[in-house]
Design an enzyme around this catalytic site. Sequence first.
Site, short mmCIF file in Angstrom:
data_model
loop_
_atom_site.label_atom_id
_atom_site.label_comp_id
_atom_site.label_asym_id
_atom_site.label_seq_id
_atom_site.Cartn_x
_atom_site.Cartn_y
_atom_site.Cartn_z
N HIS A 180 0.48 -6.78 -2.94
CA HIS A 180 1.95 -6.70 -2.88
C HIS A 180 2.51 -6.28 -4.25
O HIS A 180 3.41 -5.45 -4.33
CB HIS A 180 2.55 -8.08 -2.54
CG HIS A 180 2.23 -8.60 -1.18
ND1 HIS A 180 1.43 -9.69 -0.98
CD2 HIS A 180 2.62 -8.19 0.05
CE1 HIS A 180 1.35 -9.94 0.32
NE2 HIS A 180 2.05 -9.05 0.96
N GLN B 272 7.03 -11.24 15.38
CA GLN B 272 5.79 -10.46 15.39
C GLN B 272 4.54 -11.33 15.57
O GLN B 272 3.43 -10.82 15.52
CB GLN B 272 5.68 -9.59 14.13
CG GLN B 272 5.45 -10.34 12.83
CD GLN B 272 5.60 -9.44 11.63
OE1 GLN B 272 6.70 -9.01 11.29
NE2 GLN B 272 4.49 -9.12 10.96
N LYS C 161 -3.32 -1.08 4.22
CA LYS C 161 -4.22 -2.01 4.88
C LYS C 161 -3.76 -2.24 6.32
O LYS C 161 -4.56 -2.35 7.23
CB LYS C 161 -4.29 -3.34 4.13
CG LYS C 161 -5.25 -4.28 4.78
CD LYS C 161 -5.32 -5.58 4.04
CE LYS C 161 -5.70 -6.67 4.99
NZ LYS C 161 -4.60 -7.10 5.85
N GLN D 232 0.51 -0.40 11.47
CA GLN D 232 1.89 -0.78 11.17
C GLN D 232 2.60 0.34 10.41
O GLN D 232 3.74 0.70 10.72
CB GLN D 232 1.90 -2.08 10.34
CG GLN D 232 3.24 -2.39 9.69
CD GLN D 232 3.27 -3.74 9.01
OE1 GLN D 232 3.34 -4.75 9.69
NE2 GLN D 232 3.23 -3.78 7.69
N LEU E 21 -7.44 -7.32 -0.05
CA LEU E 21 -6.60 -8.49 -0.31
C LEU E 21 -5.65 -8.69 0.86
O LEU E 21 -5.08 -7.74 1.40
CB LEU E 21 -5.81 -8.30 -1.61
CG LEU E 21 -6.64 -8.17 -2.89
CD1 LEU E 21 -5.73 -8.28 -4.11
CD2 LEU E 21 -7.75 -9.20 -2.97
N SER E 22 -5.50 -9.95 1.26
CA SER E 22 -4.63 -10.30 2.39
C SER E 22 -4.20 -11.74 2.23
O SER E 22 -4.96 -12.58 1.72
CB SER E 22 -5.43 -10.16 3.69
OG SER E 22 -4.79 -10.86 4.74
N SER E 23 -2.98 -12.01 2.68
CA SER E 23 -2.50 -13.40 2.61
C SER E 23 -3.40 -14.31 3.43
O SER E 23 -3.53 -15.49 3.14
CB SER E 23 -1.07 -13.48 3.13
OG SER E 23 -0.25 -12.64 2.36
O1 PAF Z 1 3.36 -6.36 6.57
C1 PAF Z 1 4.13 -7.35 6.59
O2 PAF Z 1 4.11 -8.22 5.70
C2 PAF Z 1 5.11 -7.51 7.74
O3 PAF Z 1 4.57 -7.04 8.93
C3 PAF Z 1 6.48 -6.85 7.45
C4 PAF Z 1 6.36 -5.35 7.29
C5 PAF Z 1 7.08 -7.45 6.20
C6 PAF Z 1 7.42 -7.12 8.63
O4 PAF Z 1 7.60 -8.47 8.85
#
Ligand code: PAF
Length: 274
Positions: A33, A57, A145, A149, A180-182
Amino acid sequence: MQIHASIPALRAALTSRGRIVFVPTMGNLHTGHISLMQQARAHGNTVVASIFVNRLQFGPNEDFDTYPRTFQADCDKLQAAGVDVLFAPTEKDLYPEPQEYFIEPPAIQNVLDGEFRPGHFRGVATVVSKLFNCVQPDVALFGKKDYQQLMVIRNMTRQLAMPIDIVGGETVRAEDGLALSSRNGYLSTAERAEAPRLYRLLTGIRQAIRSGASDFAALEMQAVGELAAAGWKTDYVAVRQQADLTMPKGVDVPLVVLAASRLGATRLIDNIEI
Ligand code: PAF
């Protein structure tokens, strides 16, 4: 860094701000990020980030309630990265009434991740268009990543004539290759040690294709088998065309290999362009 929760306060703060560059997030920020925030600076005068964990989502059995919320640490990171304005609405700010109007992506929302997460891309497209309406950016950045989306958002922006340039940021990886991912924070120590296998398999497929392999189904099946042997439960490993994520119609088109697989309770996704 200014922080605003309400849409009117955000709009007031963003008048006469020149070219606005926007990086939407769900928080729990990592180096991927922050790399987007730093790249954002090159695209305009005012960098706006958002933090909002978007209920729309998440599927009913997904991790909306447990999704890591680390607001203060996130603010410190955004401040250090030079972000000018943070939009951090509550659910009441963004969804003051039940959301009944949606952005419905076309067939792309039902393949790959969409097949395993019904409604996910509809929720993403809806919140992103709403965030775009709040921030009114000139440019918006999303990580590669989340490849599908990024494509949904790019197509939505183009088809709805939104005057926003969509920029894709390269995936940031740990030294052992793990994207890397949350959600990496959910992995146990043993799972974290196993997790880079996914990227190794993707790079192996890329290497095989570069060396002339063209039986994509066989490559996919072999990878799924190797993951299963190591204890993973795979949703898909798929070689697709970069342009539209459909099955490759030849070997001369730009390709991408995408994968989603579960290690214990954690679902990891990754992809690699060829
Ligand atoms: O990738 C993300 O963190 C989410 O899908 C986003 C784009 C912020 C939409 O909630």
